[in-house]
Design an enzyme around this catalytic site. Structure first.
Site, mmCIF file in Angstrom:
data_model
loop_
_atom_site.group_PDB
_atom_site.id
_atom_site.type_symbol
_atom_site.label_atom_id
_atom_site.label_comp_id
_atom_site.label_asym_id
_atom_site.label_seq_id
_atom_site.Cartn_x
_atom_site.Cartn_y
_atom_site.Cartn_z
ATOM 1 N N ASN A 9 0.858 -1.183 0.000
ATOM 2 C CA ASN A 9 0.000 0.000 0.000
ATOM 3 C C ASN A 9 0.895 1.234 0.000
ATOM 4 O OD1 ASN A 9 -1.829 2.033 0.530
ATOM 5 N ND2 ASN A 9 -2.355 1.334 2.592
ATOM 6 N N LYS A 11 0.023 4.246 -0.285
ATOM 7 C CA LYS A 11 -0.652 5.406 0.311
ATOM 8 C C LYS A 11 -0.426 6.644 -0.571
ATOM 9 C CE LYS A 11 -0.231 3.227 4.794
ATOM 10 N NZ LYS A 11 -0.180 3.364 6.245
ATOM 11 N N HIS A 93 -9.545 1.254 4.905
ATOM 12 C CA HIS A 93 -8.299 1.445 5.648
ATOM 13 C C HIS A 93 -8.566 2.424 6.793
ATOM 14 C CE1 HIS A 93 -4.244 2.600 6.675
ATOM 15 N NE2 HIS A 93 -3.822 1.520 6.039
ATOM 16 N N GLU A 95 -6.963 4.821 7.848
ATOM 17 C CA GLU A 95 -6.697 6.218 7.503
ATOM 18 C C GLU A 95 -7.893 6.831 6.768
ATOM 19 O OE1 GLU A 95 -2.949 5.507 5.576
ATOM 20 O OE2 GLU A 95 -2.059 5.058 7.525
ATOM 21 N N GLU A 162 -5.592 -4.929 10.793
ATOM 22 C CA GLU A 162 -4.613 -3.857 10.957
ATOM 23 C C GLU A 162 -4.891 -3.086 12.244
ATOM 24 O OE1 GLU A 162 -2.594 -2.745 7.016
ATOM 25 O OE2 GLU A 162 -4.262 -1.395 7.334
ATOM 26 N N GLY A 168 2.356 2.310 10.918
ATOM 27 C CA GLY A 168 3.334 3.389 10.798
ATOM 28 C C GLY A 168 4.052 3.732 12.089
ATOM 29 N N SER A 208 3.203 -2.059 10.429
ATOM 30 C CA SER A 208 4.639 -2.120 10.721
ATOM 31 C C SER A 208 5.281 -3.459 10.379
ATOM 32 C CB SER A 208 4.914 -1.743 12.182
ATOM 33 O OG SER A 208 4.536 -0.395 12.411
HETATM 34 P P1 PGA Z 1 2.725 0.368 7.688
HETATM 35 O O1 PGA Z 1 1.256 0.554 7.089
HETATM 36 O O2 PGA Z 1 3.277 -0.930 7.125
HETATM 37 O O3 PGA Z 1 3.491 1.566 7.205
HETATM 38 O O4 PGA Z 1 2.590 0.307 9.177
HETATM 39 C C1 PGA Z 1 0.402 -0.551 6.920
HETATM 40 C C2 PGA Z 1 -0.906 -0.092 6.356
HETATM 41 O O5 PGA Z 1 -1.384 0.972 6.740
HETATM 42 O O6 PGA Z 1 -1.492 -0.767 5.490
#
Ligand code: PGA
Length: 249
Positions: A9, A11, A93, A95, A162, A168, A208
Site C-alpha cells: 500500500n 498510500k 483502511h 486512515e 490492521e 506506521g 509495521s
Molecule cells: P505500515 O502501514 O506498514 O506503514 O505500518 C500498513 C498499512 O497501513 O497498510
C-alpha cells in the site's frame, strides 16, 4: 489451500520516478510463489499497470466510490480501477475511516461496488490502542467485520487485520495477539459466510511489517500474508518480505 498474498500500500507516496522501484522488485523476485499486489496512488495506476505487464504482479487501488459513475468530483469508481488494470482494491483502511469518516456500512457498499466491477476487495479492520487497552479488541473486530462485509459468499475476499496503533509506528502485536485476532476473525467469517467460503478468505496482517519481523508474523497460524505500507516503498524491503512469505510456505 489459500495462496499467500503480499499487498503493498503506497498510500499518498510515489511520483513517476518511483516506478523504477518495481523493476528492482521484479528483478529480485521474478517468480514469487505468493501473489503480490501493488497499490499505488491513482495517478500512477495506468503507468504501473504498464510496468507490471507480463509479470506475476497484480495491481490494486487504495479506495473506490460506492457508485459505478456519477457526479462525485475527485472520487474514483471501481469500474475505473478495473479499466486501469487493477484486480484488487483496499477498502476501509483506518486512515480513510479517520480522514474521511468512512463507516463500515460505506465500506460494505464499496465492497459491493468493487465486486460488481470484478475487483477483489481487501477489507481493513482493526482496533485502536484504547480499545485494546480496554479489553475490547475481539468485540471491535466482530462488529467491524459484521458491518463491513459485502453480501454474497461466492466471490473472492481478503480481510486485513490492521491494529490502528501498529500502523506506521514500528510497533506490532505479539504473535499470540495476532493469532488470537486471526483465529477470532476466521471463526466470525464462518458465522457470516459458512465454513467453506470462510476457509477461502485470505486473512492478512498489517501494521509495521518489516523484513526483520516478517518471518515471525508469517509463522502465526491463520496469517495468509501481509498488507505492507512503509516497507512496500523500498524494493529491497518489500522484496525481503515477499521472500519471507514464500519461505513460510
Ligand atoms: P505500515 O502501514 O506498514 O506503514 O505500518 C500498513 C498499512 O497501513 O497498510
Amino acid at each position: 489451500m489459500r495462496q499467500k498474498l503480499a499487498a503493498g500500500n503506497w498510500k499518498m507516496h510515489g511520483l513517476a520516478a518511483d516506478l523504477a522501484a518495481i523493476d528492482a522488485l521484479r528483478a529480485a523476485n521474478p517468480a514469487p510463489a505468493c501473489e503480490v499486489v501493488i497499490c499505488p496512488p491513482a495517478t500512477l495506476l495506468a503507468r504501473m499497470a504498464e510496468r507490471l505487464k507480463r509479470s506475476p504482479y497484480c495491481l490494486g487501488g487504495q479506495d473506490c466510490h460506492v457508485a459505478a459513475k456519477g457526479a462525485h468530483t475527485g472520487d474514483i469508481a471501481a469500474t475505473m480501477l478495473a479499466d486501469a488494470g487493477a484486480s484488487f482494491v483496499i477498502l476501509g483502511h483506518s486512515e480513510r475511516r479517520a480522514d474521511h469518516g468512512e463507516t463500515s456500512a460505506v465500506v460494505a457498499a464499496k465492497a459491493r461496488a468493487a465486486r460488481a466491477a470484478g475487483l477483489v476487495p481487501i477489507i481493513c479492520i482493526g482496533e485502536t490502542e484504547a480499545e485494546r487497552d480496554g479489553g475490547r479488541t475481539l468485540q471491535v473486530l466482530s462488529d467491524q467485520l459484521a458491518t463491513s462485509l459485502p453480501d454474497g459468499t461466492d466471490a473472492p475476499l481478503v480481510v486485513a487485520y490492521e491494529p490502528v496503533w501498529a500502523i506506521g509506528t514500528g510497533r506490532t502485536p505479539s504473535p499470540a495477539q495476532i493469532a488470537e485476532a486471526h483465529g477470532h476473525l476466521r471463526s466470525q467469517l464462518a458465522r457470516h459466510l459458512g465454513a467453506g467460503p470462510a476457509a477461502a478468505v485470505r486473512l492478512l496482517y498489517g501494521g509495521s511489517v518489516k523484513p526483520a519481523n516478517a518471518a515471525a508474523i508469517f509463522a502465526v497460524a491463520e496469517v495468509d500474508g501481509a498488507l505492507v505500507g512503509g516497507a512496500s516503498l523500498a524494493a529491497a524491503d518489500f522484496g525481503a518480505i515477499i521472500a519471507s512469505l514464500d519461505a513460510a510456505g
